[in-house]
Write an enzyme that holds these catalytic residues in place. Sequence first.
Site, short mmCIF file in Angstrom:
data_model
loop_
_atom_site.label_atom_id
_atom_site.label_comp_id
_atom_site.label_asym_id
_atom_site.label_seq_id
_atom_site.Cartn_x
_atom_site.Cartn_y
_atom_site.Cartn_z
N HIS A 240 0.75 -1.25 -0.06
CA HIS A 240 -0.03 -0.09 -0.11
C HIS A 240 0.56 1.39 0.15
O HIS A 240 1.77 1.06 0.56
CB HIS A 240 -1.19 0.04 1.31
CG HIS A 240 -2.02 1.16 1.71
ND1 HIS A 240 -2.02 2.39 1.12
CD2 HIS A 240 -3.36 0.82 1.02
CE1 HIS A 240 -3.10 3.05 1.09
NE2 HIS A 240 -3.72 2.06 1.37
N ARG A 261 -6.21 9.78 -1.63
CA ARG A 261 -5.33 10.05 -2.89
C ARG A 261 -6.70 10.18 -4.31
O ARG A 261 -6.81 11.25 -4.79
CB ARG A 261 -4.48 8.70 -3.62
CG ARG A 261 -2.70 8.84 -2.59
CD ARG A 261 -2.16 8.14 -3.25
NE ARG A 261 -2.63 6.47 -3.39
CZ ARG A 261 -3.32 5.69 -4.09
NH1 ARG A 261 -3.35 6.35 -5.35
NH2 ARG A 261 -3.44 4.28 -4.17
#
Length: 568
Positions: A240, A261
């Site tokens: 991740h 994001r």
Amino acid sequence: MTADCIIERLETDLLILGAGGAGLMAAMHAQLQSRQLRVTVAVKGLLGQSGCTRMVQGGYNCVLHPQDSFEKHFLDTVKGGGWINNQTLAWTLVKEAPARIIELENRAGCLFDRNADGTIHQKAFAGQSFDRTVHKGDLTGIEIMSNLRDYMLESDVSVLEETRGLDLLVEDGRVCGALLFGIRTGRFLAVRAKATLLATGGGATMYRISSPSLEKAGDGMAMAWRAGVPFVDMEMLQFHPTGLLVGSSIATGGLLEEGLRGAGAYLYNGAGERYMERYDPEKKERATRDVISRSSFLEIRAGRGSTNGGVWIDVSHLGAKFVEGNFPGMVERCRDYGFDLVHDRVEVSPSAHYQMGGVRIEADCRTGIEGLFAAGEDAGGVHGGNRLGGNGVADSIVFGARAGDAMAAAVAGVAMPAVSQAVVDTLCERWLRPFARHSDESIFGIRRELENLMWDRVGIVRNASGLTTAIAQLDRLAERAAQARPGKGLASNAAWNEIANVVNLATVGRAVAASALVRTESRGAHYREDYPATDPSWLRNIVWRRRDGEWKADLEPVEFSRLQPPGV
Ligand SMILES: Cc1cc2nc3c(=O)[nH]c(=O)nc-3n(C[C@H](O)[C@H](O)[C@H](O)COP(=O)(O)OP(=O)(O)OC[C@H]3O[C@@H](n4cnc5c(N)ncnc54)[C@H](O)[C@@H]3O)c2cc1C
């Protein structure tokens, strides 16, 4: 120390190892099939408090909206997986995910976020052609696990907390239960069972920076490996991109969720450059997890990292109201460690997150050995080379439920298998060996070596020479771990438990490294700098089978049972 005085015995129809989403859904469904079944769940941590399902932030993917479709979810899943998913498993996930989310609400009592019209709200997640992620704010896992725990407490399922599976009991090629160990009591427990489920949630904790819950150590996979169960695509391990960096705290690696994001966060290197503009000019920070993790890793390796060897994430330009309103859990998590996500940049690093590879299963979670089932992160194949955010918890819930149904059906009319004393004694004696003969080494130092080795040589960017070195060193580390200083007594013995953890992590880590060496291409989360291209002739699964005592990799063409990749 001998085992005689410390072994207890138990019989149960179904033994479930692990109490995350997969384990608890299996227990629920088995009992729904028959209230007469004796179902026992053994969990290394505490019921409802352990494992990664509880840590789920983003949410659960499923098709609920009339404009979405199973076909779209399936295509997203196999595209994301680099086209090497087991398509039968992926289709099963997609088809059954909606019914399970309704079941989590109606049977277990979860309540997910709603639209104004009362329908379930679904949000965007990377790699998806439709907004299909069901969630409860950014703390979805707590909603699921708290309710599943309450459901268990009211059921007839027996739960053994702080009890770890050590090894499978195998007799005449059949799994007949497992040898468990009470972490606080210091007692072994030999459990005979007609069917056993591995739902211990993988072992991405073998890396220096990782996000999963700390008690996970690849135990289920290592048990299966020792029992000679076939595995698939073990090289596939997801990093991740945004794990927190909090010095030597155990919080390092804990995640800032992907939604940041998605909402427009920027990533900066140590020189203040938005480096994703170079690596993926089109998608930039919204590129997939593998692309961002690799880009960040290369920046850090090139000496362009942040102060503490990471990169910076910045959402301050999105405005305080937006960040606080949409990401309260992330804001609070950062605040806990002295970071101000709302107004300032925060230091993050790629963090080992999820194993796509694992025990090879059929759609009903059967493995290649009678009496043994696997579900959730212990099983491989659903996600191929890369998992979409939101498909992990859906996998555990869907396949956990299927495992419960299948195990209940499989044991109907079946007699309790016999387990000889010799099988139990041999296993206990092996685990007790460090008390009889040990070196002076601390197991905790060996663990750190293992994590560093995996990070440096079997991590985000791999090559043949690093992998070959790692395999040899992992063998040596496993031997050293098995002889490390075990501490005193067995009850609440952290050192001895860590020996078991490190032996298991080294076993699984070696399988990851060996598989990564075999796959001479880059695909999904697996990146070989000596083979950077994705090679169409590698549309294959690496299936590991033990033959005549030796592990062999069979390269099997992917079965495109539903959909062909473009150009093939
Ligand atoms: C921080 C974080 C955030 C995530 N967010 C998302 C998300 O938003 N969406 C998504 O789809 N996925 C997400 N995931 C992935 C998701 O959590 C996993 O895919 C899924 O929860 C795995 O479920 P599981 O039941 O297989 O294992 P887990 O939920 O991890 O449960 C494993 C269980 O096994 C027990 N156990 C371990 N070893 C033993 C042993 N030897 N004996 C007995 N018990 C044992 C543990 O105590 C635990 O109870 C996230 C993961 C992390 C780490």
